[in-house]
Design a protein around this motif. Structure first.
Motif, PDB file in Angstrom:
ATOM      1  N   GLU A  88       0.827  -1.207   0.000  1.00 43.43           N
ATOM      2  CA  GLU A  88       0.000   0.000   0.000  1.00 43.43           C
ATOM      3  C   GLU A  88       0.863   1.260   0.000  1.00 43.43           C
ATOM      4  OE1 GLU A  88      -2.966   2.288   3.066  1.00 43.43           O
ATOM      5  OE2 GLU A  88      -3.295   0.122   2.819  1.00 43.43           O
ATOM      6  N   GLU A  89       1.984   1.229   0.721  1.00 39.28           N
ATOM      7  CA  GLU A  89       2.860   2.394   0.757  1.00 39.28           C
ATOM      8  C   GLU A  89       3.497   2.654  -0.609  1.00 39.28           C
ATOM      9  OE1 GLU A  89       4.591   5.621   3.008  1.00 39.28           O
ATOM     10  OE2 GLU A  89       2.851   4.307   3.236  1.00 39.28           O
ATOM     11  N   ASP A  90       3.844   1.576  -1.323  1.00 39.89           N
ATOM     12  CA  ASP A  90       4.382   1.737  -2.681  1.00 39.89           C
ATOM     13  C   ASP A  90       3.359   2.421  -3.585  1.00 39.89           C
ATOM     14  OD1 ASP A  90       6.664   0.332  -1.862  1.00 39.89           O
ATOM     15  OD2 ASP A  90       5.867  -1.588  -2.568  1.00 39.89           O
ATOM     16  N   VAL A  91       2.126   1.935  -3.515  1.00 37.42           N
ATOM     17  CA  VAL A  91       1.061   2.505  -4.343  1.00 37.42           C
ATOM     18  C   VAL A  91       0.811   3.960  -3.971  1.00 37.42           C
ATOM     19  CG1 VAL A  91      -1.433   2.391  -4.805  1.00 37.42           C
ATOM     20  CG2 VAL A  91      -0.027   0.313  -4.909  1.00 37.42           C
ATOM     21  N   ARG A  96       0.985   9.376  -5.710  1.00 39.00           N
ATOM     22  CA  ARG A  96       1.345  10.772  -5.480  1.00 39.00           C
ATOM     23  C   ARG A  96       2.153  11.318  -6.664  1.00 39.00           C
ATOM     24  NH1 ARG A  96       3.212  13.224   0.093  1.00 39.00           N
ATOM     25  NH2 ARG A  96       2.585  15.060  -1.115  1.00 39.00           N
ATOM     26  N   LEU A  97       3.032  10.494  -7.213  1.00 36.86           N
ATOM     27  CA  LEU A  97       3.767  10.913  -8.401  1.00 36.86           C
ATOM     28  C   LEU A  97       2.809  11.166  -9.556  1.00 36.86           C
ATOM     29  CD1 LEU A  97       6.404  11.403  -9.958  1.00 36.86           C
ATOM     30  CD2 LEU A  97       6.536   8.926 -10.354  1.00 36.86           C
ATOM     31  N   ALA A  98       1.816  10.289  -9.722  1.00 37.05           N
ATOM     32  CA  ALA A  98       0.815  10.476 -10.781  1.00 37.05           C
ATOM     33  C   ALA A  98       0.036  11.763 -10.563  1.00 37.05           C
ATOM     34  CB  ALA A  98      -0.133   9.281 -10.823  1.00 37.05           C
ATOM     35  N   CYS A  99      -0.385  12.012  -9.330  1.00 34.09           N
ATOM     36  CA  CYS A  99      -1.125  13.239  -9.034  1.00 34.09           C
ATOM     37  C   CYS A  99      -0.276  14.465  -9.344  1.00 34.09           C
ATOM     38  CB  CYS A  99      -1.553  13.256  -7.571  1.00 34.09           C
ATOM     39  SG  CYS A  99      -2.835  12.053  -7.140  1.00 34.09           S
ATOM     40  N   LEU A 100       0.991  14.415  -8.987  1.00 37.94           N
ATOM     41  CA  LEU A 100       1.893  15.521  -9.294  1.00 37.94           C
ATOM     42  C   LEU A 100       1.969  15.761 -10.799  1.00 37.94           C
ATOM     43  CD1 LEU A 100       4.122  17.596  -8.645  1.00 37.94           C
ATOM     44  CD2 LEU A 100       5.754  15.671  -8.626  1.00 37.94           C
ATOM     45  N   GLU A 101       2.159  14.691 -11.559  1.00 40.69           N
ATOM     46  CA  GLU A 101       2.252  14.826 -13.010  1.00 40.69           C
ATOM     47  C   GLU A 101       0.955  15.367 -13.602  1.00 40.69           C
ATOM     48  OE1 GLU A 101       3.339  12.188 -17.000  1.00 40.69           O
ATOM     49  OE2 GLU A 101       3.504  11.268 -15.011  1.00 40.69           O
ATOM     50  N   PHE A 110      -9.302  12.036 -12.242  1.00 42.59           N
ATOM     51  CA  PHE A 110      -8.921  10.840 -12.991  1.00 42.59           C
ATOM     52  C   PHE A 110      -9.697   9.631 -12.498  1.00 42.59           C
ATOM     53  CE2 PHE A 110      -6.027  10.875  -9.377  1.00 42.59           C
ATOM     54  CZ  PHE A 110      -5.846   9.542  -9.023  1.00 42.59           C
ATOM     55  N   THR A 111      -9.834   8.663 -13.392  1.00 44.19           N
ATOM     56  CA  THR A 111     -10.468   7.385 -13.085  1.00 44.19           C
ATOM     57  C   THR A 111      -9.374   6.343 -12.941  1.00 44.19           C
ATOM     58  OG1 THR A 111     -12.309   8.014 -14.501  1.00 44.19           O
ATOM     59  CG2 THR A 111     -12.191   5.712 -13.826  1.00 44.19           C
ATOM     60  N   ASP A 112      -9.399   5.622 -11.840  1.00 43.32           N
ATOM     61  CA  ASP A 112      -8.294   4.709 -11.543  1.00 43.32           C
ATOM     62  C   ASP A 112      -8.795   3.292 -11.275  1.00 43.32           C
ATOM     63  OD1 ASP A 112      -5.313   4.747 -11.019  1.00 43.32           O
ATOM     64  OD2 ASP A 112      -6.008   3.747  -9.197  1.00 43.32           O
ATOM     65  N   ARG A 118      -6.618   1.934  -0.859  1.00 45.91           N
ATOM     66  CA  ARG A 118      -6.422   2.923   0.205  1.00 45.91           C
ATOM     67  C   ARG A 118      -5.208   3.810  -0.070  1.00 45.91           C
ATOM     68  NH1 ARG A 118      -7.681  -1.966   2.484  1.00 45.91           N
ATOM     69  NH2 ARG A 118      -9.617  -2.059   3.720  1.00 45.91           N
ATOM     70  N   GLY A 119      -4.159   3.233  -0.635  1.00 47.29           N
ATOM     71  CA  GLY A 119      -2.972   4.028  -0.931  1.00 47.29           C
ATOM     72  C   GLY A 119      -3.253   5.112  -1.946  1.00 47.29           C
ATOM     73  N   THR A 120      -3.993   4.772  -2.990  1.00 49.20           N
ATOM     74  CA  THR A 120      -4.347   5.779  -4.001  1.00 49.20           C
ATOM     75  C   THR A 120      -5.295   6.820  -3.416  1.00 49.20           C
ATOM     76  OG1 THR A 120      -4.098   4.128  -5.757  1.00 49.20           O
ATOM     77  CG2 THR A 120      -5.308   6.125  -6.304  1.00 49.20           C
ATOM     78  N   ALA A 121      -6.275   6.379  -2.632  1.00 52.00           N
ATOM     79  CA  ALA A 121      -7.229   7.318  -2.032  1.00 52.00           C
ATOM     80  C   ALA A 121      -6.510   8.309  -1.125  1.00 52.00           C
ATOM     81  CB  ALA A 121      -8.295   6.549  -1.251  1.00 52.00           C
TER      82      ALA A 121
END
Length: 426
Positions: A88-91, A96-101, A110-112, A118-121
Motif C-alpha cells: 500500500e505504501e508503494d502505491v 502521489r507521483l501520478a497526481c503531481l504529473e 482521474f479514473t483509476d 487505500r494508498g491511491t485514495a
C-alpha cells in the motif's frame, strides 16, 4: 475562501473570474470585488481542467520498465511480476507521483483501477484532486479468489464513505478474460443495488474478441449485455475492436467509452473507430491509460493523438476537430462520472487551469483551441485550481521534491525485486 482571477482570457475576451466556496461565483469584465487571494491572469487563458477517464495511477512506478512488446506478453511476463511485490505504501508514492504529473499538466480528475485502493485514495486526498477509484477485481475463474474479491469490494465501499466527496467509489472488474461470468453478474447486481458506476477494459485486442467468441459464442459487448452489465453506469476503456452491432448496443444503453489513443498505438492494440462512435452516438471521453503503456499522463498529448488518429483512420481531415477533442478531455469526462465540472460557468465547481499564452508553441494566436490541441503541452500550464483550492501556481507544486525522490526510490526497489524473482503475489 475567495479567489479572484483577474484579466484572464476566456474565449475571445478578457474576464475576471471570482471563485467562492469552491465554485465559480461570477464571471465578467473588470469585476470590483475583494477576494482573499488574487491571481493575475494576464497573458493566460482560463479553461476547464482535464478529466482523465482511464488510468492506473501508481503505474508511474513502471514508466519505461517494459516497453515495445505485445499486450499479453507485456502483462503476464513483465507487469504482473513487478506488481506482485507492491505494498500500500508503494502505491501511495506511485499515486502521489501520478497526481503531481497530472496537476502539472492540468488534470484535476482521474479514473483509476489498481491494487491497494487505500494508498491511491490517501494520495488523492492529500494532493487535492478528484478521482473515481476502483480496486482492480481479478478472479481468473477461481471461486475462492472471487469470494475474496467480493469481500474486498464491500469493505472498501463501506470505508470509502470516510473520505471526502472528491473521491467516488466505483467498481472495477479488470476485463472479461480475467473475471468470471458469475463475478461479472454479481458486480452488475451490486452496482444496481448501491447505485455505483462500473469501469472496465473491453475489446482492447483482437485476441480478446476471438477468445470471447470461441468461449461464449458472442462478441464482448454482446457478452456483457447477456450478463446484464450494459447501462449508463458503465464506462469501457479502449473499446477498439467493436462491430457495428456492438456500437448500436452501447448507444442504446447509454454506455460511455474512454478512448486511450496513445496506449492503443504503443501496444498496437488496434485502430479506434471514432467515425463509427460518432455515427452511432456513443459518448467518447479521453484517458491516458497507465504510465507503463503510455508513458505520460499529459492530456494535451492525448487530445492531439486522438484527433490525428481519428483523421488518418477515417481519411477525413475534418473528423474530431480541436473543439471536440477539447470537450472530450474536459466536459465529456465529467459527464461520464456524473460530475458538474468540465466547464467555466457560474455555479459550476471551480476546477480550472491557466495556460501561459506567452510560449513559442502558443504563438501566433490565430485559434486558441487549435493551439491547445495541436501544439500545447502540459508545460504550458501555469496554475491549477480544484474545488477552489490552488494546487499549482506559477508552475510550483508544494512537496514536489520529496515526491520525486520517494517515488524514484520505490520504483528502483520494486524493479530489483522483480528481476530477482523476489516479489510475492498479493
Amino acid at each position: 475562501m475567495t479567489i479572484m482571477i483577474k484579466n484572464a482570457r476566456l474565449g475571445d475576451a478578457a474576464a475576471d473570474v471570482l471563485i467562492r466556496d469552491g465554485r465559480f461565483d461570477s464571471i465578467g469584465p473588470e469585476a470590483d470585488v475583494a477576494a482573499d487571494t488574487v491571481v493575475d491572469g494576464s497573458g493566460k487563458a482560463i479553461l476547464p481542467s482535464f478529466h482523465n477517464t482511464h488510468t492506473h495511477a501508481a503505474m508511474t512506478l513502471l514508466r519505461g520498465y517494459a516497453d515495445d512488446m505485445e499486450l499479453h506478453t507485456w502483462l503476464s511476463e513483465h507487469i504482473w511480476p513487478f506488481e506482485a511485490g507492491l505494498t500500500e505504501e508503494d502505491v501511495y508514492w506511485g499515486a502521489r507521483l501520478a497526481c503531481l504529473e497530472m496537476i502539472r499538466s492540468g488534470t484535476t480528475f482521474f479514473t483509476d483501477m489498481y491494487w491497494h485502493w487505500r494508498g491511491t485514495a490517501r494520495a488523492v486526498e492529500e494532493m487535492g484532486l478528484r478521482a473515481a477509484l476502483s480496486a482492480a477485481f481479478f478472479d481468473f475463474s477461481d471461486p475462492g479468489r472471487a469470494e475474496a474479491m467480493k469481500r474486498q469490494v464491500m469493505e472498501l465501499h463501506a470505508e470509502s464513505g470516510s473520505f471526502s466527496g472528491r473521491i467516488q467509489f466505483v467498481l472495477g472488474p479488470h476485463a472479461i478474460y480475467t473475471v468470471s461470468a458469475a463475478s461479472l453478474r454479481w458486480i452488475a447486481e451490486y452496482a444496481a443495488e448501491h447505485g455505483l458506476r462500473i469501469h472496465m477494459h473491453l475489446s482492447e485486442t483482437r485476441k480478446e474478441v476471438e477468445d470471447c467468441q470461441t468461449e461464449h459464442g458472442l462478441r464482448p459487448v454482446e457478452y456483457l449485455h447477456s450478463l446484464g452489465l450494459l447501462g449508463r453506469h458503465l464506462s469501457l476503456a479502449h473499446a477498439v475492436w467493436l462491430g457495428e452491432a456492438e456500437m448500436e448496443l452501447l448507444a442504446a444503453h447509454g454506455v460511455q467509452v474512454a478512448h486511450c489513443p496513445v496506449s492503443n498505438m504503443k501496444l498496437c492494440s488496434g485502430r479506434f473507430d471514432m467515425a463509427g462512435m460518432r455515427r452511432h452516438g456513443v459518448p467518447v471521453a479521453l484517458g491516458t491509460d497507465g504510465c507503463a503503456s503510455n508513458n505520460s499522463l499529459d492530456m494535451f498529448g492525448e487530445m492531439k493523438a486522438a484527433s490525428l488518429l481519428a483523421k488518418i483512420t477515417s481519411m477525413n481531415p475534418s473528423l474530431f476537430p480541436a473543439r471536440e477533442a477539447l470537450d472530450a478531455a474536459t466536459v465529456a469526462g465529467a459527464h461520464m462520472f456524473g460530475l458538474e465540472s468540465g466547464r467555466i460557468a457560474v455555479g459550476a465547481p471551480a476546477d480550472c487551469v491557466l495556460v501561459d499564452l506567452n510560449r513559442p508553441c502558443m504563438t501566433p494566436d490565430h485559434h486558441l483551441e487549435s493551439n491547445l490541441v495541436y501544439s500545447a503541452t502540459g508545460a504550458c500550464v501555469d496554475t491549477v485550481i480544484c474545488g477552489g483550492r490552488i494546487l499549482m501556481q506559477g508552475g510550483v507544486v508544494d512537496g514536489e521534491e520529496e515526491i520525486l525522490a520517494r517515488a524514484g526510490e520505490t520504483a528502483a526497489r520494486l524493479a530489483a525485486a522483480a528481476r530477482s524473482g523476489g516479489g510475492a503475489c498479493s
